[in-house]
Design a protein around this motif. Structure first.
Motif, short mmCIF file in Angstrom:
data_model
loop_
_atom_site.label_atom_id
_atom_site.label_comp_id
_atom_site.label_asym_id
_atom_site.label_seq_id
_atom_site.Cartn_x
_atom_site.Cartn_y
_atom_site.Cartn_z
N GLN A 22 -3.57 1.32 -4.18
CA GLN A 22 -4.64 0.22 -3.50
C GLN A 22 -4.89 -1.06 -4.45
O GLN A 22 -5.68 -1.90 -4.13
CB GLN A 22 -5.96 0.80 -3.26
CG GLN A 22 -5.78 1.98 -2.18
CD GLN A 22 -5.64 1.35 -0.76
OE1 GLN A 22 -6.03 0.40 -0.47
NE2 GLN A 22 -4.48 2.16 -0.11
N THR A 31 0.93 -1.07 -0.23
CA THR A 31 -0.12 0.09 0.04
C THR A 31 0.77 1.19 0.01
O THR A 31 0.49 2.45 0.25
CB THR A 31 -0.80 0.01 1.30
OG1 THR A 31 -0.22 -0.03 2.38
CG2 THR A 31 -2.01 -1.21 1.08
N ARG A 89 -4.39 -4.47 -2.74
CA ARG A 89 -5.50 -4.89 -1.61
C ARG A 89 -6.89 -4.86 -2.52
O ARG A 89 -7.41 -5.72 -1.99
CB ARG A 89 -5.42 -3.44 -0.76
CG ARG A 89 -6.74 -3.73 0.42
CD ARG A 89 -6.51 -2.36 1.40
NE ARG A 89 -5.26 -2.66 2.25
CZ ARG A 89 -5.19 -3.67 3.16
NH1 ARG A 89 -6.17 -4.35 3.40
NH2 ARG A 89 -3.95 -3.76 3.92
N THR A 143 -8.39 -8.37 -1.41
CA THR A 143 -9.62 -8.49 -0.82
C THR A 143 -10.68 -9.07 -1.53
O THR A 143 -11.67 -9.87 -0.78
CB THR A 143 -9.97 -7.00 -0.33
OG1 THR A 143 -8.92 -6.43 0.31
CG2 THR A 143 -11.37 -6.72 0.15
#
Length: 386
Positions: free
Chosen positions: A319, A314, A322, A326
């Motif tokens: 992002q 990060t 992530r 995620t």
């Protein structure tokens, strides 16, 4: 044979280089490929047959992804870009490419515009078709509207085709770039780029000891993950049978590598090496992969179906990793590591827990190399027919 110039600028990790070289390898069946590498040269990095590599004076960034570092022998980055521009134009004049393929730009790497725009203009003078090669997620900016407007302007002026190396059923580009519909060029999804999509893995045997694989890509970041696992290995030594195979990455600082090596000499269950050109083979034999969440490592996880724990990068408010990890965690395919989890004792318990988890299997399009080749050939043949 038609000629293709492929430009790749990796500045932090090695994911862009791995993906680009996999695509270049596929294209080399139909084109004479000249591969321009703008980043550091990686020792022992495999170069496929039929590809001529042109290494520019290497430009990289600091580990926080905030500032470009000047190549040795140049006063500043701008001077290096001027020198590199002339090299690129000389190559373009020499090979007169049928196709120029540029990785990421203009969705990123706009700092390299002083060398790339002259290259694209010169290639257009020779009648070349121009293609942007793009991963599934692009980095968002603080002023996203202005950023997207610039991207559209450059794409519509300089590019004939955009190839998105992802699966829209999983992560459409619209998630990180809202103006796809404003692009005037051809836009195609290719599926994910996997260097060995059809590779068959030999079944595990009793000769293969239980293994945990730890990797952080290029190695310029992720040191906190490596240190945590190394320290956790001492706690895990008498808790599980697994041997921990750690790769620090080719760009890991010497001090980091030496510190991890020192820990490994005190642990019978830890081996530390810098780099392997075939991480996939290790992952296919591993019971658990612990890694950063880059594009290529994540695809290795999906291809092998290995249990996985991932720490997204990060830095610089990026992002990309992530978002991807995620989404996979919601599908039950990986476990996302929070930086606050990186306590050796607590992380040891998470490793034991992960070894008992059976990941969900999902199907994504992994034919990115083959579909990219088909799209490039169709673009060139369309021009010939016209």
């Amino acid at each position: 044979m038609k000629t293709l110039l492929f430009y790749c600028q990796h500045i932090l990790g090695i994911g862009h280089l791995i993906r680009s070289m996999a695509i270049a390898r596929g294209l080399a069946q139909d084109f004479k490929v000249y591969f321009v590498n703008g980043g550091e040269v990686i020792q022992d990095f495999p170069i496929p047959a039929g590809i001529e590599v042109i290494n520019l004076p290497a430009i990289k960034t600091d580990s926080n992804f905030r500032e470009l570092q000047v190549p040795e022998g140049f006063a500043d980055v701008d001077a290096a870009l001027v020198y590199r521009r002339e090299l690129l134009l000389e190559v373009c004049d020499r090979i007169r490419p049928t196709v120029v393929m540029v990785e990421l730009f203009p969705f990123g790497r706009r700092r390299f515009s002083p060398e790339l725009i002259p290259l694209l203009e010169r290639a257009k003078d020779y009648g070349a078709k121009t293609i942007c090669s793009l991963r599934d997620i692009v980095v968002t900016k603080q002023d996203q509207d202005r950023h997207e407007a610039k991207v559209c302007k450059l794409m519509n002026r300089y590019f004939d085709q955009l190839l998105i190396h992802g699966d829209p059923k999983f992560l459409p580009l619209d998630n990180s770039f809202s103006r796809v519909q404003d692009l005037n060029c051809e836009v195609h999804y290719t599926g994910y780029v996997v260097p060995d999509a059809d590779r068959k893995f030999a079944p595990r045997t009793e000769a293969d000891p239980p293994m945990i694989l730890v990797s952080v890509g290029g190695g310029r970041f992720g040191h906190e993950l490596l240190n945590c696992v190394a320290e956790a290995s001492q706690f895990l030594e008498d808790k599980i049978q697994h041997h921990i195979q750690m790769f620090t990455g080719p760009f890991a600082p010497e001090a980091v590598f030496n510190q991890l090596q020192a820990i490994a000499t005190q642990c019978s269950n830890l081996t530390v090496q810098r780099y392997t050109p075939d991480l996939l083979s290790y992952m296919a034999k591993a019971d658990l992969s612990i890694s950063m969440a880059g594009y290529n490592t994540t695809l290795n996880v999906l291809q092998t179906g290995v249990r996985a724990m991932q720490l997204p990068f990060t830095g610089n408010d990026d992002q990309e990793q992530r978002l991807r990890s995620t989404r996979l965690e919601r599908l039950g395919m990986v476990k996302v590591i929070d930086p606050t989890d990186l306590d050796p004792i607590l992380f040891s318990l998470e490793i034991i827990k992960a070894l008992g988890h059976r990941p969900t299997r999902q199907s994504f399009c992994l034919g990115g190399v083959e579909i990219t080749v088909l799209r490039v050939k169709a673009l060139v043949e369309q021009e010939i027919l016209v």
